[in-house]
Scaffold this motif. Structure first.
Motif, PDB file in Angstrom:
ATOM      1  N   ASN A  63      63.988  51.828  13.117  1.00 16.95           N
ATOM      2  CA  ASN A  63      64.544  52.385  14.352  1.00 16.95           C
ATOM      3  C   ASN A  63      64.981  53.816  14.095  1.00 16.95           C
ATOM      4  OD1 ASN A  63      64.288  49.973  15.913  1.00 16.95           O
ATOM      5  ND2 ASN A  63      66.028  49.131  14.791  1.00 16.95           N
ATOM      6  N   GLU A  64      64.182  54.764  14.561  1.00 13.47           N
ATOM      7  CA  GLU A  64      64.378  56.173  14.244  1.00 13.47           C
ATOM      8  C   GLU A  64      65.513  56.790  15.062  1.00 13.47           C
ATOM      9  OE1 GLU A  64      61.606  55.839  17.685  1.00 13.47           O
ATOM     10  OE2 GLU A  64      61.763  54.869  15.732  1.00 13.47           O
ATOM     11  N   PRO A  65      66.159  57.824  14.543  1.00 17.94           N
ATOM     12  CA  PRO A  65      67.197  58.527  15.303  1.00 17.94           C
ATOM     13  C   PRO A  65      66.583  59.579  16.223  1.00 17.94           C
ATOM     14  CG  PRO A  65      67.022  59.480  13.118  1.00 17.94           C
ATOM     15  CD  PRO A  65      66.053  58.321  13.155  1.00 17.94           C
ATOM     16  N   ASN A  66      67.332  59.991  17.203  1.00 18.85           N
ATOM     17  CA  ASN A  66      66.887  61.073  18.081  1.00 18.85           C
ATOM     18  C   ASN A  66      66.730  62.354  17.280  1.00 18.85           C
ATOM     19  OD1 ASN A  66      66.961  59.479  20.389  1.00 18.85           O
ATOM     20  ND2 ASN A  66      69.085  60.010  20.853  1.00 18.85           N
ATOM     21  N   GLY A  67      65.697  63.113  17.623  1.00 21.24           N
ATOM     22  CA  GLY A  67      65.539  64.430  17.051  1.00 21.24           C
ATOM     23  C   GLY A  67      64.805  64.494  15.736  1.00 21.24           C
ATOM     24  N   THR A  68      64.410  63.358  15.170  1.00 20.93           N
ATOM     25  CA  THR A  68      63.720  63.399  13.888  1.00 20.93           C
ATOM     26  C   THR A  68      62.255  63.769  14.085  1.00 20.93           C
ATOM     27  OG1 THR A  68      63.394  62.211  11.801  1.00 20.93           O
ATOM     28  CG2 THR A  68      63.055  60.967  13.850  1.00 20.93           C
ATOM     29  N   VAL A  69      61.526  63.898  12.986  1.00 17.76           N
ATOM     30  CA  VAL A  69      60.101  64.200  13.011  1.00 17.76           C
ATOM     31  C   VAL A  69      59.383  63.165  12.149  1.00 17.76           C
ATOM     32  CG1 VAL A  69      60.106  66.635  13.610  1.00 17.76           C
ATOM     33  CG2 VAL A  69      60.630  65.960  11.275  1.00 17.76           C
ATOM     34  N   HIS A  70      58.114  62.925  12.439  1.00 18.51           N
ATOM     35  CA  HIS A  70      57.420  61.777  11.870  1.00 18.51           C
ATOM     36  C   HIS A  70      57.280  61.834  10.362  1.00 18.51           C
ATOM     37  CE1 HIS A  70      54.211  64.719  12.494  1.00 18.51           C
ATOM     38  NE2 HIS A  70      53.501  64.092  11.581  1.00 18.51           N
ATOM     39  N   ASP A  71      57.045  63.039   9.810  1.00 19.29           N
ATOM     40  CA  ASP A  71      56.832  63.114   8.363  1.00 19.29           C
ATOM     41  C   ASP A  71      58.132  62.913   7.589  1.00 19.29           C
ATOM     42  OD1 ASP A  71      57.819  65.572   9.245  1.00 19.29           O
ATOM     43  OD2 ASP A  71      56.218  66.767   8.338  1.00 19.29           O
ATOM     44  N   TRP A  72      59.184  63.595   8.027  1.00 19.81           N
ATOM     45  CA  TRP A  72      60.460  63.461   7.315  1.00 19.81           C
ATOM     46  C   TRP A  72      60.984  62.032   7.419  1.00 19.81           C
ATOM     47  CZ3 TRP A  72      65.233  67.185   8.142  1.00 19.81           C
ATOM     48  CH2 TRP A  72      66.081  67.081   7.025  1.00 19.81           C
ATOM     49  N   TRP A  73      60.926  61.438   8.612  1.00 19.83           N
ATOM     50  CA  TRP A  73      61.423  60.076   8.784  1.00 19.83           C
ATOM     51  C   TRP A  73      60.612  59.095   7.936  1.00 19.83           C
ATOM     52  CZ3 TRP A  73      65.529  57.557   9.580  1.00 19.83           C
ATOM     53  CH2 TRP A  73      65.539  56.244  10.046  1.00 19.83           C
ATOM     54  N   SER A  74      59.303  59.286   7.840  1.00 20.31           N
ATOM     55  CA  SER A  74      58.475  58.424   6.983  1.00 20.31           C
ATOM     56  C   SER A  74      58.917  58.531   5.534  1.00 20.31           C
ATOM     57  CB  SER A  74      57.001  58.818   7.104  1.00 20.31           C
ATOM     58  OG  SER A  74      56.516  58.624   8.418  1.00 20.31           O
ATOM     59  N   TYR A  75      59.146  59.735   5.063  1.00 23.79           N
ATOM     60  CA  TYR A  75      59.603  59.975   3.691  1.00 23.79           C
ATOM     61  C   TYR A  75      60.941  59.288   3.431  1.00 23.79           C
ATOM     62  CZ  TYR A  75      61.407  62.915  -0.196  1.00 23.79           C
ATOM     63  OH  TYR A  75      61.963  63.394  -1.366  1.00 23.79           O
ATOM     64  N   ILE A  76      61.868  59.409   4.386  1.00 24.71           N
ATOM     65  CA  ILE A  76      63.189  58.802   4.232  1.00 24.71           C
ATOM     66  C   ILE A  76      63.088  57.276   4.184  1.00 24.71           C
ATOM     67  CG2 ILE A  76      65.372  58.392   5.447  1.00 24.71           C
ATOM     68  CD1 ILE A  76      65.208  61.315   6.434  1.00 24.71           C
ATOM     69  N   VAL A  77      62.354  56.694   5.123  1.00 25.87           N
ATOM     70  CA  VAL A  77      62.280  55.231   5.216  1.00 25.87           C
ATOM     71  C   VAL A  77      61.619  54.639   3.978  1.00 25.87           C
ATOM     72  CG1 VAL A  77      61.198  53.332   6.470  1.00 25.87           C
ATOM     73  CG2 VAL A  77      62.345  55.162   7.728  1.00 25.87           C
ATOM     74  N   VAL A  78      60.486  55.187   3.575  1.00 25.33           N
ATOM     75  CA  VAL A  78      59.784  54.646   2.410  1.00 25.33           C
ATOM     76  C   VAL A  78      60.635  54.791   1.153  1.00 25.33           C
ATOM     77  CG1 VAL A  78      57.715  54.844   0.954  1.00 25.33           C
ATOM     78  CG2 VAL A  78      57.519  55.040   3.447  1.00 25.33           C
ATOM     79  N   SER A  79      61.314  55.916   1.005  1.00 26.72           N
ATOM     80  CA  SER A  79      62.186  56.119  -0.159  1.00 26.72           C
ATOM     81  C   SER A  79      63.343  55.134  -0.181  1.00 26.72           C
ATOM     82  CB  SER A  79      62.740  57.547  -0.165  1.00 26.72           C
ATOM     83  OG  SER A  79      61.724  58.507  -0.272  1.00 26.72           O
ATOM     84  N   ALA A  80      64.029  54.995   0.946  1.00 29.39           N
ATOM     85  CA  ALA A  80      65.220  54.148   1.003  1.00 29.39           C
ATOM     86  C   ALA A  80      64.878  52.676   0.817  1.00 29.39           C
ATOM     87  CB  ALA A  80      65.931  54.353   2.342  1.00 29.39           C
ATOM     88  N   LYS A 108      66.988  46.272   4.804  1.00 30.71           N
ATOM     89  CA  LYS A 108      65.684  46.641   4.248  1.00 30.71           C
ATOM     90  C   LYS A 108      65.816  47.551   3.028  1.00 30.71           C
ATOM     91  CE  LYS A 108      63.412  46.685   8.796  1.00 30.71           C
ATOM     92  NZ  LYS A 108      62.656  47.553   9.753  1.00 30.71           N
ATOM     93  N   LEU A 109      67.003  48.128   2.817  1.00 30.93           N
ATOM     94  CA  LEU A 109      67.184  49.121   1.769  1.00 30.93           C
ATOM     95  C   LEU A 109      67.354  48.463   0.408  1.00 30.93           C
ATOM     96  CD1 LEU A 109      67.586  50.801   4.326  1.00 30.93           C
ATOM     97  CD2 LEU A 109      69.531  51.913   3.230  1.00 30.93           C
ATOM     98  N   THR A 110      67.067  49.205  -0.649  1.00 32.40           N
ATOM     99  CA  THR A 110      67.324  48.704  -1.992  1.00 32.40           C
ATOM    100  C   THR A 110      68.833  48.697  -2.248  1.00 32.40           C
ATOM    101  OG1 THR A 110      67.275  50.890  -3.038  1.00 32.40           O
ATOM    102  CG2 THR A 110      65.159  49.731  -2.786  1.00 32.40           C
ATOM    103  N   PRO A 111      69.320  47.887  -3.189  1.00 31.61           N
ATOM    104  CA  PRO A 111      70.757  47.893  -3.493  1.00 31.61           C
ATOM    105  C   PRO A 111      71.284  49.281  -3.859  1.00 31.61           C
ATOM    106  CG  PRO A 111      69.715  45.984  -4.481  1.00 31.61           C
ATOM    107  CD  PRO A 111      68.596  46.824  -3.936  1.00 31.61           C
ATOM    108  N   MET A 112      70.522  50.047  -4.655  1.00 31.45           N
ATOM    109  CA  MET A 112      70.949  51.397  -5.026  1.00 31.45           C
ATOM    110  C   MET A 112      71.026  52.292  -3.796  1.00 31.45           C
ATOM    111  SD  MET A 112      71.508  53.675  -7.680  1.00 31.45           S
ATOM    112  CE  MET A 112      70.891  52.910  -9.110  1.00 31.45           C
TER     113      MET A 112
END
Length: 343
Positions: free
Chosen positions: A189-206, A267-271
């Motif tokens: 569930n993305e926040p307002n104002g984000t962009v597809h590439d940055w949000w993809s990077y954040i979600v996959v990393s987290a 969905k996030l890792t414990p760290m």
């Protein structure tokens, strides 16, 4: 569609079919060069899925002529094509419509892919085996006529969370997701104002996925006067521009990204959950909490100067975040991410 198996052998993945996702909007001036670069790919197993976001020029005619040229099975128009959604929502719509692919590649309408782009992406993604993985790469920054190339920044550090909240290294015109990573982004569930590439990077990393950065440039990233953000500028000019813009958009977008992740922390890792809790305490708390967050060795940008500026902004963020924020929600440009990346 049923998501493709993430347990495919590496050799099979290197030969996988790729869904190229192209959102178009008044791109007639540059589209032909990008479309021809798809045809020049050494990896030929691709299907172009495109969605027009309300163009008023010849964009749709160009795309339909291309479909007639290569065949309707290789150039597929989205059933949602037409209404203007904005770049992020348009790309996310395409992503959700094509989760059956083993790999999904975002494409911008005014760039040019180098011939080995898909081959290199699949070769590197094949190393990820059965985990979510995001591939991204360096680019050649070029002018409107594809001349005067300069190489984009190298990223020799370890990408991931929570560094991804401070800086986007996953430029959308190079980004390729495997099926598992695409499923994560599609259900977040993305926040307002984000962009597809940055949000993809954040979600996959987290969520514990792998970020695979290719130091080899794979795209001619066309910078022209129609780019609202991300125009070609020397490093010192971009640094001065970031200072003039100030911390308001940057820090508020960090808070939005962090708060959006907190709503889906299962969905996030414990760290990542631990780091996110410390970061959000700093964003919403006092000076002691902000100092504690800055001690996290994973909360870093690329250079010392960038980290110094980030630390100053983070330590004073309560003042910035308390004010009303005119944010990126109304910015239609595909180049929103670099503005935040270079802040």
């Amino acid at each position: 569609m049923t998501p493709a198996s993430v347990n495919a052998p590496a050799s099979a993945f290197r030969n996988a079919g790729v869904a190229i996702l192209l959102s178009t909007f008044n791109g007639a001036a540059y589209l032909p060069a990008q479309l021809n670069s798809f045809l020049s790919q050494t990896h030929e197993h691709w299907v172009l899925h495109w969605r027009d976001d309300g163009s008023t020029d010849e964009t749709v005619a160009i795309m339909r002529a291309f479909a007639a040229r290569v065949g309707a099975e290789r150039c597929v128009e989205s059933p949602s094509s037409g209404p203007h959604l904005g770049a992020f929502s348009s790309f996310l719509t395409l992503l959700r419509e094509n989760l059956g692919a083993m790999a999904l590649a975002f494409a911008d309408q005014d760039d040019v892919w180098l011939p080995e782009k898909l081959h290199c992406a699949l070769e590197i993604l094949s190393q990820a085996e059965d985990v979510p993985a995001l591939y991204c790469a360096r680019q050649y920054r070029v002018d409107e006529s594809l001349r005067n190339a300069s190489l984009s920044a190298s990223h020799t550090g370890t990408p991931g969370f929570p560094a991804c909240l401070t800086q986007n290294i996953a430029n959308g015109n190079t980004l390729v997701l495997n099926a598992a990573a695409a499923a994560l982004v599609a259900t977040a569930n993305e926040p307002n104002g984000t962009v597809h590439d940055w949000w993809s990077y954040i979600v996959v990393s987290a969520c514990g996925g792998r970020i695979l950065f290719d130091e080899r440039p794979q795209v001619l990233y066309r910078l022209h006067k129609s780019n609202l953000i991300g125009r070609a500028q020397p490093l010192h000019q971009r640094a001065l521009a970031a200072l003039r813009r100030g911390p308001v958009v940057f820090m508020t977008m960090m808070q939005r990204h962090a708060d959006a992740l907190a709503k889906q922390e299962a969905k996030l890792t414990p760290m990542a959950r631990q780091d996110l809790a410390v970061l959000r305490a700093g964003l919403h708390g006092g000076l002691a909490q902000r100092l504690s967050a800055l001690r996290c060795p994973r909360l870093r940008r690329r250079t010392r100067l960038e980290n110094l500026l980030f630390a100053v902004w983070f330590l004073t963020c309560r003042r910035f975040l308390a004010a009303p924020q005119p944010l990126l929600d109304s910015v239609p440009a595909k180049r929103a991410a670099p503005a935040l990346q270079e802040s």
